[in-house]
Design an enzyme around this catalytic site. Structure first.
Site, PDB file in Angstrom:
ATOM      1  N   VAL A 100       0.935  -1.279   0.133  1.00  0.00           N
ATOM      2  CA  VAL A 100       0.117   0.043   0.070  1.00  0.00           C
ATOM      3  C   VAL A 100       0.756   1.181  -0.055  1.00  0.00           C
ATOM      4  O   VAL A 100       0.420   2.335  -0.008  1.00  0.00           O
ATOM      5  CB  VAL A 100      -0.897   0.026   1.180  1.00  0.00           C
ATOM      6  CG1 VAL A 100      -1.945  -0.978   1.100  1.00  0.00           C
ATOM      7  CG2 VAL A 100      -0.325   0.037   2.648  1.00  0.00           C
ATOM      8  N   ASN A 125      -7.568  -1.499   5.799  1.00  0.00           N
ATOM      9  CA  ASN A 125      -7.488  -2.151   7.030  1.00  0.00           C
ATOM     10  C   ASN A 125      -5.873  -2.504   7.298  1.00  0.00           C
ATOM     11  O   ASN A 125      -5.429  -2.531   8.487  1.00  0.00           O
ATOM     12  CB  ASN A 125      -8.123  -3.613   6.917  1.00  0.00           C
ATOM     13  CG  ASN A 125      -7.744  -4.560   8.087  1.00  0.00           C
ATOM     14  OD1 ASN A 125      -7.700  -4.549   9.050  1.00  0.00           O
ATOM     15  ND2 ASN A 125      -6.891  -5.747   7.550  1.00  0.00           N
ATOM     16  N   SER A 156      -8.462   2.445  15.365  1.00  0.00           N
ATOM     17  CA  SER A 156      -8.208   1.945  16.813  1.00  0.00           C
ATOM     18  C   SER A 156      -8.638   2.644  17.915  1.00  0.00           C
ATOM     19  O   SER A 156      -8.551   3.838  17.921  1.00  0.00           O
ATOM     20  CB  SER A 156      -6.722   1.367  16.864  1.00  0.00           C
ATOM     21  OG  SER A 156      -6.261   1.019  18.229  1.00  0.00           O
ATOM     22  N   TYR A 174       1.866   4.605  15.998  1.00  0.00           N
ATOM     23  CA  TYR A 174       0.356   3.775  15.923  1.00  0.00           C
ATOM     24  C   TYR A 174      -0.393   4.801  16.186  1.00  0.00           C
ATOM     25  O   TYR A 174      -1.414   5.024  15.266  1.00  0.00           O
ATOM     26  CB  TYR A 174       0.415   2.639  16.729  1.00  0.00           C
ATOM     27  CG  TYR A 174      -0.705   1.887  16.313  1.00  0.00           C
ATOM     28  CD1 TYR A 174      -0.549   0.895  15.126  1.00  0.00           C
ATOM     29  CD2 TYR A 174      -1.517   1.557  17.225  1.00  0.00           C
ATOM     30  CE1 TYR A 174      -1.696   0.093  14.842  1.00  0.00           C
ATOM     31  CE2 TYR A 174      -2.613   0.708  16.696  1.00  0.00           C
ATOM     32  CZ  TYR A 174      -2.830  -0.036  15.949  1.00  0.00           C
ATOM     33  OH  TYR A 174      -3.797  -0.740  15.430  1.00  0.00           O
ATOM     34  N   ALA A 175      -0.374   5.291  17.411  1.00  0.00           N
ATOM     35  CA  ALA A 175      -1.559   6.211  17.834  1.00  0.00           C
ATOM     36  C   ALA A 175      -1.757   7.522  16.799  1.00  0.00           C
ATOM     37  O   ALA A 175      -3.021   7.831  16.529  1.00  0.00           O
ATOM     38  CB  ALA A 175      -1.448   6.762  19.445  1.00  0.00           C
ATOM     39  N   ALA A 176      -0.657   7.892  16.353  1.00  0.00           N
ATOM     40  CA  ALA A 176      -0.623   9.146  15.457  1.00  0.00           C
ATOM     41  C   ALA A 176      -1.400   8.702  14.200  1.00  0.00           C
ATOM     42  O   ALA A 176      -2.060   9.449  13.642  1.00  0.00           O
ATOM     43  CB  ALA A 176       0.672   9.538  15.183  1.00  0.00           C
ATOM     44  N   LYS A 202      -3.386   6.229  13.735  1.00  0.00           N
ATOM     45  CA  LYS A 202      -5.115   5.744  13.776  1.00  0.00           C
ATOM     46  C   LYS A 202      -5.981   6.920  14.201  1.00  0.00           C
ATOM     47  O   LYS A 202      -6.882   7.065  13.805  1.00  0.00           O
ATOM     48  CB  LYS A 202      -4.936   4.806  14.902  1.00  0.00           C
ATOM     49  CG  LYS A 202      -4.424   3.577  14.458  1.00  0.00           C
ATOM     50  CD  LYS A 202      -5.009   2.696  13.133  1.00  0.00           C
ATOM     51  CE  LYS A 202      -4.555   1.470  12.609  1.00  0.00           C
ATOM     52  NZ  LYS A 202      -5.005   1.015  11.433  1.00  0.00           N
TER      53      LYS A 202
END
Length: 246
Positions: free
Chosen positions: A61, A87, A139, A152-154, A156
């Site tokens: 991707v 996803n 998430s 990861y938080a940034a 999502k």
């Protein structure tokens, strides 16, 4: 009820975990074709064996040229793409003091830019055809944050912001293109199965329903938003987390 009958669907990260459950759900609901996109070619072959209406496609991707080629092939064959589920995602966790620039860039490129790449390539087809559905997988970490997951938080959280923006953009000239997001909590996947039992127990204690979720439960939420049953829902983030308390 065969609620996906005749639909052309694209699911990234479709070979395992939540993505595989989404592919399975759409295939069982008689989609015309479900393109399961993943980097794991062997796993995709197994999915293809199980469903006659699933086509595995090895695609990165982050590779914009390959995405363009894929989308053109689908458009030439079917003339449309009805559903896109973004996803595909990765993690490279570390406290910020220890997080390398490489780990930051890798997670942002896949989880955030990958969603941008796929949507930028496919949304114009939906707008041109006057209809379509995009469901982005965020998430609970994108909603609440989590220690050791700055990157990861940034991504999502960014996925949620893009969802709101695209819901406004894609429908502004009258096209019935809906954009929503699903924010899973702690879900049983091949990734979580490798975690120590002590860690899993601590996670479960934070969940009001007292258990981790199943990937099929996330797939049901995605399917609902992608179906005509959610025809008046756009720009929404559906949290599927069992009432997790952080």
């Amino acid at each position: 009820m065969n609620r996906m009958k005749g639909k052309v669907c694209v699911v990234t990260g479709g070979a395992r975990g939540i993505g595989l459950s989404i592919v399975t759900k759409m295939a069982n609901e008689e989609a015309k074709v479900v393109y399961a996109i993943d980097m794991n070619g062997e796993a995709l072959k197994e999915v293809e064996k199980e469903f006659s209406n699933v086509k595995g496609y090895v695609l990165d991707v982050t590779d914009r040229n390959s995405i363009k080629e894929f989308v053109e092939n689908v458009k030439n064959e079917y003339g449309k793409i009805d559903v896109l589920v973004n996803n595909a995602g990765v993690t490279r966790d570390a406290l910020i003091q220890k997080m390398s620039e490489e780990d930051w860039d890798f997670v942002l490129n896949v989880n955030l830019k990958g969603v941008f790449n796929m949507t930028q390539a496919i949304a114009p087809i939906m707008i041109e055809n006057g209809e379509g559905n995009i469901v982005n997988i965020s998430s609970i970490v994108g909603e609440r944050g989590n220690i050791g997951q700055t990157n990861y938080a940034a991504t999502k959280g960014g996925v949620i912001s893009m969802t709101y923006t695209w819901a406004k953009e894609f429908a502004r000239k009258g096209a019935n293109v809906r954009v929503n997001a699903v924010a899973p909590g702690f879900i049983k996947t091949p990734m979580t199965e490798k975690m120590p039992e002590k860690v899993l127990d601590a996670i479960t204690k934070k969940v009001t329903l007292g258990r981790m979720g199943e990937s099929s439960e996330v797939a049901d939420a995605v399917f609902f938003l992608a179906s005509d049953e959610a025809s008046y829902i756009t720009g929404h983030v559906l949290s599927v987390n069992g009432g997790t308390i952080l």
